[in-house]
Design a protein around this motif. Sequence first.
Motif, PDB file in Angstrom:
ATOM      1  N   PRO A  12      36.782 -40.796  10.650  1.00 38.65           N
ATOM      2  CA  PRO A  12      36.992 -39.659  11.546  1.00 38.65           C
ATOM      3  C   PRO A  12      35.859 -38.633  11.509  1.00 38.65           C
ATOM      4  N   TYR A  24      45.471 -35.653  16.221  1.00 40.66           N
ATOM      5  CA  TYR A  24      45.060 -36.810  17.034  1.00 40.66           C
ATOM      6  C   TYR A  24      46.210 -37.357  17.878  1.00 40.66           C
ATOM      7  N   CYS A  40      41.320 -30.189  18.824  1.00 37.66           N
ATOM      8  CA  CYS A  40      40.048 -30.347  18.113  1.00 37.66           C
ATOM      9  C   CYS A  40      40.012 -29.449  16.875  1.00 37.66           C
ATOM     10  N   ALA A  64      42.091 -31.187  14.254  1.00 40.37           N
ATOM     11  CA  ALA A  64      41.343 -32.316  13.701  1.00 40.37           C
ATOM     12  C   ALA A  64      40.288 -31.831  12.713  1.00 40.37           C
ATOM     13  N   HIS A  87      40.499 -42.003  20.076  1.00 36.87           N
ATOM     14  CA  HIS A  87      41.428 -41.172  19.304  1.00 36.87           C
ATOM     15  C   HIS A  87      42.437 -42.031  18.537  1.00 36.87           C
ATOM     16  N   LEU A 123      43.043 -42.070  14.555  1.00 35.40           N
ATOM     17  CA  LEU A 123      44.402 -41.856  14.048  1.00 35.40           C
ATOM     18  C   LEU A 123      44.758 -42.906  13.001  1.00 35.40           C
TER      19      LEU A 123
END
Length: 468
Positions: A248, A313, A329, A332, A391, A395
């Motif tokens: 990620p 996500y 965002c 995340a 995404h 995840l």
Amino acid sequence: MDIRIVPWLGLLYLLSFLDRGAIGNAKLYGLEADLNITNKQYLIALTVFFFPYALFEPVSNVLLRRIQPSIWLSSMMFLWGVVMLCHGFVRNYSGLLALRFFLGLAEAGLYPGIVFYISCWYKRSELGTRIATFFTSATIAGAFSGLLAAAISNMNGVAGRTGWSWIFILEGLFTILCAIVSFWVIQDFPETATFLTGAERVFVIRRLRADMQFSAGGEQFKTKYVWQSLKDWKTYIAMGIYMGFDGPLYAFSLFTPTIISQLGYKATAANLLSVPVYVWSCIVTVFIGFLGDRLGKRGYINLALFSTGLVGYIILISSSNPTLSYFACYLAASAIYPTVPNAVAWVSSNTEGSYKRGVTLAMAIGWGNINGAVSSNVYRAQDAPWFRFGHGIVLAYIAIGWISSAVFMIQLKLENDRRDRGERNEVIGCGDRLEGDTVKAAKNGIYESTEAARADKGDAWSGFRYTL
């Protein structure tokens, strides 16, 4: 130590992250069109970086311990600065591929080297804050790269060069300059540090030994230390944890400007809108580093951070609202960036022996970085503007990190319980006579003294307790 060691390491890592991610900013200013490459070729160029970057890390950490850090880290930095500079003069796809390969090779040992280096100076309860402090430079690089790219792009046409080429040239020149200074700024290990007096040097080494860092004060290289890491189950669970945040991390850092631009913003606006995201993640990273040192519950913090990432996500996958996606965002970033120093400190503090710790960290970080090769290919042009495929892959990575963290915690707890029950006790100073319980303990080793057992077994010693 805090003044002489951590800030400069933070600067080195800032430049490292700034340089490797500059291609993401350059893409917004016409890199693909000028080099006449497709989006698929661009993704391949990103991927090429990760293979030498990941594979050379274990070797680099062993060499760092045998060669002076001031020489090894500075030389590495000088080489990647030269490669970065050459990016500004690339003219075709094959040249870009070659440069990305050599950039990965040159940067390979920096991150695991810095983490290992810091762990040789600080107690286990102090690692989180220090690693978080130097790692915030990655978030600063994310914010600064957007501002810097927006400013440098105004040089478009100067000396007949494009704006994106000047991004590489100027950043490369600054890296080379800092590398030269690093030869004099970077100190080596506590036992040889010139900024410490003799009494201070003894103090630093004794406090590390009191913190169960028995190798403090110097450790001669032996092949068995490498094998101890390779045979340790913690090394492989740690690889799963690092996989959970490194995949990620690279996807986020390379594609945040692109993701934001696909939400309806122009190139410069997209770069500027990425700045607050990184500023926020910087604040959260420092806070989590401090919290981890204060509470010592890094495993629980890891689970909470990965859970936040899962929420972020899931929103990105399901949302078709630009504002909501932009908010996700932040979630995340709040999960990905703080997890890195927290997990690094957690794994490092549970691995004793400087060479063993160096190999374990390098293997875990290297495996995590190989997964950067995967995550750098998941944001495909055909999936714009919502990038649900990418995404979804990220995840899955975060889910792997959560599961690995839970397994790591459970296994550490079980091992501590075994040691509390005496199942890992060694035989100490009984000569050749083994009677009663000593026969059972003999399978854990026979040593002349407790110090000999500690030095030989590292974190496998019965008196060592893992931190959860």
